[in-house]
Scaffold this motif. Structure first.
Motif, short mmCIF file in Angstrom:
data_model
loop_
_atom_site.label_atom_id
_atom_site.label_comp_id
_atom_site.label_asym_id
_atom_site.label_seq_id
_atom_site.Cartn_x
_atom_site.Cartn_y
_atom_site.Cartn_z
N GLY A 1 0.89 -1.00 0.12
CA GLY A 1 0.01 -0.19 0.18
C GLY A 1 0.79 1.21 -0.15
O GLY A 1 0.64 2.29 -0.78
N GLY A 2 1.87 1.34 1.01
CA GLY A 2 2.77 2.60 0.86
C GLY A 2 3.56 2.65 -0.54
O GLY A 2 3.82 3.88 -0.88
N ARG A 3 3.73 1.58 -1.13
CA ARG A 3 4.54 1.51 -2.61
C ARG A 3 3.63 2.10 -3.55
O ARG A 3 4.29 2.95 -4.44
CB ARG A 3 5.37 0.38 -2.67
N ALA A 4 2.39 1.71 -3.18
CA ALA A 4 1.43 2.22 -4.42
C ALA A 4 1.44 3.51 -4.53
O ALA A 4 0.98 4.34 -5.37
CB ALA A 4 0.17 1.40 -4.26
N LEU A 5 1.43 4.28 -3.19
CA LEU A 5 1.35 5.73 -3.11
C LEU A 5 2.41 6.53 -3.48
O LEU A 5 2.09 7.83 -4.20
CB LEU A 5 1.25 6.15 -1.58
N VAL A 6 3.46 6.03 -3.80
CA VAL A 6 4.77 6.72 -4.09
C VAL A 6 5.27 6.36 -5.47
O VAL A 6 6.34 7.09 -6.13
CB VAL A 6 5.83 6.57 -3.11
N THR A 7 4.84 5.18 -6.11
CA THR A 7 5.12 4.84 -7.33
C THR A 7 4.26 5.47 -8.34
O THR A 7 3.14 6.00 -8.11
CB THR A 7 5.21 3.16 -7.47
N THR A 8 4.75 5.46 -9.79
CA THR A 8 3.99 5.78 -11.02
C THR A 8 3.86 4.78 -12.06
O THR A 8 4.68 3.77 -12.26
CB THR A 8 4.41 7.32 -11.23
N GLY A 9 3.17 4.96 -13.12
CA GLY A 9 3.46 4.28 -14.36
C GLY A 9 3.14 2.74 -14.11
O GLY A 9 2.39 1.96 -13.18
N GLU A 10 4.03 2.12 -14.91
CA GLU A 10 3.98 0.68 -14.90
C GLU A 10 4.21 0.08 -13.62
O GLU A 10 3.90 -1.20 -13.09
CB GLU A 10 4.80 0.05 -15.94
N GLU A 11 5.31 0.87 -12.55
CA GLU A 11 5.50 0.09 -11.44
C GLU A 11 4.29 0.11 -10.41
O GLU A 11 4.08 -0.96 -9.72
CB GLU A 11 6.63 0.86 -10.86
N ARG A 12 3.57 1.28 -10.49
CA ARG A 12 2.30 1.28 -9.65
C ARG A 12 1.24 0.36 -10.08
O ARG A 12 0.68 -0.29 -9.23
CB ARG A 12 1.81 2.54 -9.67
N ALA A 13 1.23 0.08 -11.27
CA ALA A 13 0.22 -1.12 -11.84
C ALA A 13 0.62 -2.33 -11.20
O ALA A 13 -0.45 -2.97 -10.88
CB ALA A 13 0.05 -0.94 -13.34
N ALA A 14 1.85 -2.57 -11.33
CA ALA A 14 2.35 -3.88 -10.97
C ALA A 14 2.11 -4.26 -9.26
O ALA A 14 1.76 -5.03 -8.82
CB ALA A 14 3.62 -4.44 -11.37
N VAL A 15 2.49 -2.94 -8.73
CA VAL A 15 2.37 -3.09 -7.22
C VAL A 15 0.65 -3.37 -6.87
O VAL A 15 0.45 -4.22 -5.85
CB VAL A 15 2.83 -1.70 -6.69
N LEU A 16 -0.21 -2.56 -7.57
CA LEU A 16 -1.58 -2.65 -7.18
C LEU A 16 -2.17 -4.30 -7.79
O LEU A 16 -3.11 -4.72 -7.02
CB LEU A 16 -2.37 -1.68 -8.15
N GLU A 17 -1.56 -4.64 -8.74
CA GLU A 17 -1.94 -6.11 -9.39
C GLU A 17 -1.51 -7.00 -8.05
O GLU A 17 -2.15 -7.93 -7.61
CB GLU A 17 -1.33 -6.53 -10.31
N ALA A 18 -0.19 -6.70 -7.53
CA ALA A 18 0.10 -7.59 -6.54
C ALA A 18 -0.74 -7.47 -5.13
O ALA A 18 -0.95 -8.37 -4.31
CB ALA A 18 1.58 -7.55 -5.90
N LEU A 19 -0.86 -6.14 -4.88
CA LEU A 19 -1.78 -5.87 -3.66
C LEU A 19 -3.25 -6.50 -3.84
O LEU A 19 -3.66 -7.25 -2.83
CB LEU A 19 -1.91 -4.44 -3.54
N LEU A 20 -3.68 -6.45 -5.16
CA LEU A 20 -5.19 -7.15 -5.30
C LEU A 20 -5.12 -8.75 -5.00
O LEU A 20 -5.78 -9.30 -4.59
CB LEU A 20 -5.48 -6.95 -6.60
#
Length: 218
Positions: free
Chosen positions: A132-151
């Protein structure tokens, strides 16, 4: 519903005393690996009334990774890099959520592999706060990948055991609500956040009434 995370310095990621028996299936990997990761970069703010203080490994921005990660020479990582379900499951078994979260800072293929393996770890819910913390501070493809993992972690079937890190789960809930409600972010990122929020709401970790309905199918 978990209370919003308190303000303060980043806390250490909790350790599980014993890793419970796996109940999650590796079939998740094929779906997660096939998800699109392309999107335009955009900034996101911390959730109102909450805190973005999470485990340093999870919340750190994508600073310049080492020239070469030693994990690239580890046979366990090499097998998992091809997104082979068995290799990812073996990596998750060997390292657990803590070891996989620590690898996120390596960036590149190691980071992508760690994100794919995280939902397969028996103690995966330990990663909710850092993700969750990483999703707030990343952008673009990295944020999408982090959100997919969080989901993937949030959507694991519920079991009888207690949540290993309730505070981290609350931080993740606040983070996905912040992203879901931010109209300035890419629609695909917000949609992933909405899906993660609904999964967390099913576990009584947030109020479903706070999840925006504008991204729901007509």
């Amino acid at each position: 519903m978990a209370d919003p995370p308190s303000r303060g310095k980043p806390r250490a990621m909790p350790q599980a005393n014993a890793r419970p028996r796996r109940t999650w299936t590796v079939l998740f990997v094929a779906t997660l690996a096939a998800c699109s990761r392309g999107s335009a970069p955009s900034e996101v703010t911390s959730p109102a009334g909450g805190s973005s203080a999470v485990n340093e490994a999870g919340a750190a921005t994508a600073s310049a990774p080492p020239a070469r990660s030693p994990r690239l020479d580890d046979p366990r990582w090499q097998r998992a890099m091809g997104e082979d379900p068995a290799g990812l499951a073996a990596l998750a078994d060997a390292l657990g959520a803590t070891g996989l979260v620590e690898a996120l800072g390596d960036g590149g293929v190691i980071q992508r592999t760690a994100l794919l393996a995280l939902p397969l770890a028996d103690d995966a819910d330990l990663a909710l706060g850092p993700l969750g913390g990483r999703a707030l501070v990343t952008t673009g493809e990295e944020r999408a990948a982090v959100l997919e993992a969080l989901l993937g972690v949030a959507g694991r079937p519920a079991d009888a055991r207690e949540m290993l890190d309730p505070e981290g789960a609350g931080e993740a809930a606040a983070a996905v609500l912040s992203i879901a409600n931010d109209a300035s972010l890419p629609r695909e990122h917000r949609a992933l956040a909405v899906s993660a929020a609904r999964a967390l709401a099913e576990k009584k970790l947030l109020d479903p009434a706070k999840i925006p309905a504008e991204l729901d199918p007509p």
